[in-house]
Design a protein around this motif. Structure first.
Motif, PDB file in Angstrom:
ATOM      1  N   GLY A  44       0.776  -1.228   0.000  1.00 42.93           N
ATOM      2  CA  GLY A  44       0.000   0.000   0.000  1.00 42.93           C
ATOM      3  C   GLY A  44       0.808   1.278   0.000  1.00 42.93           C
ATOM      4  N   ILE A  45       2.136   1.189  -0.046  1.00 42.47           N
ATOM      5  CA  ILE A  45       2.963   2.387  -0.024  1.00 42.47           C
ATOM      6  C   ILE A  45       2.822   3.148  -1.341  1.00 42.47           C
ATOM      7  N   THR A  46       2.860   4.463  -1.310  1.00 41.44           N
ATOM      8  CA  THR A  46       2.785   5.282  -2.518  1.00 41.44           C
ATOM      9  C   THR A  46       4.114   6.006  -2.731  1.00 41.44           C
ATOM     10  N   PRO A  47       4.421   6.351  -3.978  1.00 41.05           N
ATOM     11  CA  PRO A  47       5.680   7.065  -4.237  1.00 41.05           C
ATOM     12  C   PRO A  47       5.786   8.366  -3.445  1.00 41.05           C
ATOM     13  N   GLN A  48       4.656   9.067  -3.275  1.00 35.86           N
ATOM     14  CA  GLN A  48       4.674  10.335  -2.560  1.00 35.86           C
ATOM     15  C   GLN A  48       5.125  10.190  -1.115  1.00 35.86           C
ATOM     16  N   GLU A  49       4.968   9.005  -0.565  1.00 35.75           N
ATOM     17  CA  GLU A  49       5.350   8.775   0.829  1.00 35.75           C
ATOM     18  C   GLU A  49       6.849   8.573   1.003  1.00 35.75           C
ATOM     19  N   ILE A  50       7.522   8.141  -0.042  1.00 32.62           N
ATOM     20  CA  ILE A  50       8.941   7.809   0.102  1.00 32.62           C
ATOM     21  C   ILE A  50       9.867   8.630  -0.788  1.00 32.62           C
ATOM     22  N   VAL A  51       9.310   9.316  -1.805  1.00 30.94           N
ATOM     23  CA  VAL A  51      10.139  10.108  -2.711  1.00 30.94           C
ATOM     24  C   VAL A  51      10.073  11.577  -2.308  1.00 30.94           C
ATOM     25  N   LYS A  52      11.221  12.135  -1.969  1.00 29.58           N
ATOM     26  CA  LYS A  52      11.292  13.545  -1.599  1.00 29.58           C
ATOM     27  C   LYS A  52      11.390  14.435  -2.827  1.00 29.58           C
ATOM     28  N   ALA A  53      12.189  14.003  -3.823  1.00 26.37           N
ATOM     29  CA  ALA A  53      12.375  14.810  -5.033  1.00 26.37           C
ATOM     30  C   ALA A  53      12.941  13.939  -6.136  1.00 26.37           C
ATOM     31  N   ILE A  54      12.726  14.374  -7.377  1.00 31.25           N
ATOM     32  CA  ILE A  54      13.351  13.752  -8.544  1.00 31.25           C
ATOM     33  C   ILE A  54      14.330  14.763  -9.125  1.00 31.25           C
ATOM     34  N   HIS A  55      15.586  14.364  -9.243  1.00 29.25           N
ATOM     35  CA  HIS A  55      16.630  15.262  -9.731  1.00 29.25           C
ATOM     36  C   HIS A  55      17.072  14.866 -11.130  1.00 29.25           C
ATOM     37  N   ILE A  56      17.395  15.869 -11.928  1.00 27.38           N
ATOM     38  CA  ILE A  56      18.008  15.630 -13.227  1.00 27.38           C
ATOM     39  C   ILE A  56      19.514  15.733 -13.047  1.00 27.38           C
ATOM     40  N   ARG A  57      20.211  14.687 -13.407  1.00 28.47           N
ATOM     41  CA  ARG A  57      21.665  14.672 -13.263  1.00 28.47           C
ATOM     42  C   ARG A  57      22.343  14.378 -14.587  1.00 28.47           C
ATOM     43  N   PHE A  58      23.544  14.896 -14.700  1.00 29.27           N
ATOM     44  CA  PHE A  58      24.330  14.683 -15.910  1.00 29.27           C
ATOM     45  C   PHE A  58      25.501  13.774 -15.584  1.00 29.27           C
ATOM     46  N   GLN A  59      25.625  12.685 -16.346  1.00 30.92           N
ATOM     47  CA  GLN A  59      26.726  11.731 -16.163  1.00 30.92           C
ATOM     48  C   GLN A  59      27.656  11.856 -17.364  1.00 30.92           C
ATOM     49  N   PRO A  60      28.848  12.437 -17.175  1.00 25.35           N
ATOM     50  CA  PRO A  60      29.756  12.659 -18.306  1.00 25.35           C
ATOM     51  C   PRO A  60      30.147  11.364 -19.002  1.00 25.35           C
ATOM     52  N   ASP A  61      30.394  11.470 -20.295  1.00 25.78           N
ATOM     53  CA  ASP A  61      30.853  10.339 -21.082  1.00 25.78           C
ATOM     54  C   ASP A  61      32.280   9.992 -20.671  1.00 25.78           C
ATOM     55  N   SER A  62      32.481   8.777 -20.217  1.00 24.38           N
ATOM     56  CA  SER A  62      33.826   8.368 -19.776  1.00 24.38           C
ATOM     57  C   SER A  62      34.344   7.201 -20.603  1.00 24.38           C
ATOM     58  N   THR A  63      33.884   7.113 -21.863  1.00 24.96           N
ATOM     59  CA  THR A  63      34.283   5.984 -22.703  1.00 24.96           C
ATOM     60  C   THR A  63      35.418   6.317 -23.661  1.00 24.96           C
ATOM     61  N   LYS A  64      35.796   7.615 -23.714  1.00 25.32           N
ATOM     62  CA  LYS A  64      36.847   8.016 -24.644  1.00 25.32           C
ATOM     63  C   LYS A  64      37.961   8.757 -23.908  1.00 25.32           C
ATOM     64  N   LEU A  65      39.110   8.818 -24.547  1.00 27.53           N
ATOM     65  CA  LEU A  65      40.220   9.568 -23.952  1.00 27.53           C
ATOM     66  C   LEU A  65      39.925  11.059 -23.910  1.00 27.53           C
TER      67      LEU A  65
END
Length: 306
Positions: A104-125
């Protein structure tokens, strides 16, 4: 390997003033950030590299990007730009739960915020992750950052309220040659001198300005920027300078020039603002004077001494 003809990235030095830190008293690097481009400004930069597309077309695409990216992220879909990195959504939790609490848990009860994050490309020199990106930048040393801090007596929170940028060579010359740095030399209009790295001990929260470089390399004295550094609702800002000199100033943190706003009378600030000013006389400009005005619920608070 560094890029050929790469733009220069300025590096400043800022002193660690946290007495509980192992690095207390040492100077650490920070990026000398420039202005933030708008969508149109970014499009104009793209055009400057040579593009067969029209400016308005690029602006329209960028605006569509700013609409579509959050839309996809809101569905849990990451977006990757080859050679740059991935934009991903992340959940910040309010609390953790046990298995017995899941029913019976809802997302609103456990999620404080949704963040947009950037993960740099680390596959090349030539990626944008940490040390590799630093290797792509052509860096140069710029300024030493001298900071005044305001401590709220109610909450104990310490906030930076004045950042004076002193060219490194000037800072070293003043210290190594027995001179006095600008934070010691400038008298505060509230009656006391600024001591030891920009801390005001005059009993007033700083009504005088600080010059951008201590001992003047210009024969024209820097103007004085006056007004309560910390204020509740608004503060009046006035300026004074050498006889016969014009004062030009900015309120966006940029370096003033002869084309900047000409000071004629006191003006009112209602938000956190960095004011910078120069005096110009007979075609010669002074060093830049800088003062940061901070909106606070405690307009009479003094500077933190720690």
């Amino acid at each position: 390997m560094s890029l050929v003809n790469a733009p220069v990235l300025g590096i400043n030095l800022k002193q660690n003033k946290n007495t509980s830190s192992a690095g207390y008293g040492k100077y650490y690097p920070e990026v000398a950030r420039q202005k933030t481009l708008t969508t149109r400004g970014f499009a104009e930069h793209m055009i400057s590299h040579g593009s067969k597309y029209q400016l308005e077309d690029i602006v329209a695409i960028l605006r569509m990007f700013s609409t579509c990216l959050p839309e996809l992220l809101a569905m849990g879909i990451g977006v990757k730009f080859d050679g740059l990195g991935i934009f991903l959504p992340y959940a910040e939790s309010k609390k953790g739960i046990m298995k017995a609490e899941m029913a019976g848990i809802t997302p609103q009860e456990i999620v404080k915020a949704i963040h947009i994050r950037f993960q740099p490309d680390s596959t090349k020199l030539d990626n944008l992750a940490g040390p590799a990106f630093a290797d792509r930048c052509s860096m140069e040393m710029r300024n030493v950052i001298i900071v005044d801090r305001l401590k709220d007596p109610t909450t104990g929170k310490v906030t930076e309220v004045l950042r004076t940028e002193v060219p490194i060579n000037t800072f070293l010359s003043e210290n190594y040659n027995g001179g006095t740095s600008n934070t010691n030399a400038n008298q505060n209009a509230g009656g006391g001198s600024n001591q030891g790295g920009g801390t005001n001990t005059g009993g007033n929260s700083g009504s005088g300005s600080q010059s951008g470089s201590g001992s003047q390399s210009s024969s024209v004295a820097s103007p004085t920027i006056s007004g309560d550094a910390s204020f509740a609702e608004s503060t009046q800002v006035s300026m004074s300078g050498p006889d016969g000199a014009e004062i030009h100033y900015t309120t966006d943190g940029s370096t003033p020039t002869a084309e900047s706003t000409l000071y004629s009378e006191a003006f009112t600030l209602t938000e956190n603002t960095t004011v910078k000013a120069i005096a110009i006389k007979d075609g010669e400009s002074s060093e830049v004077a800088t003062k940061y005005f901070y909106k606070s619920g405690n307009p009479g608070g003094g500077m933190d001494q720690n």
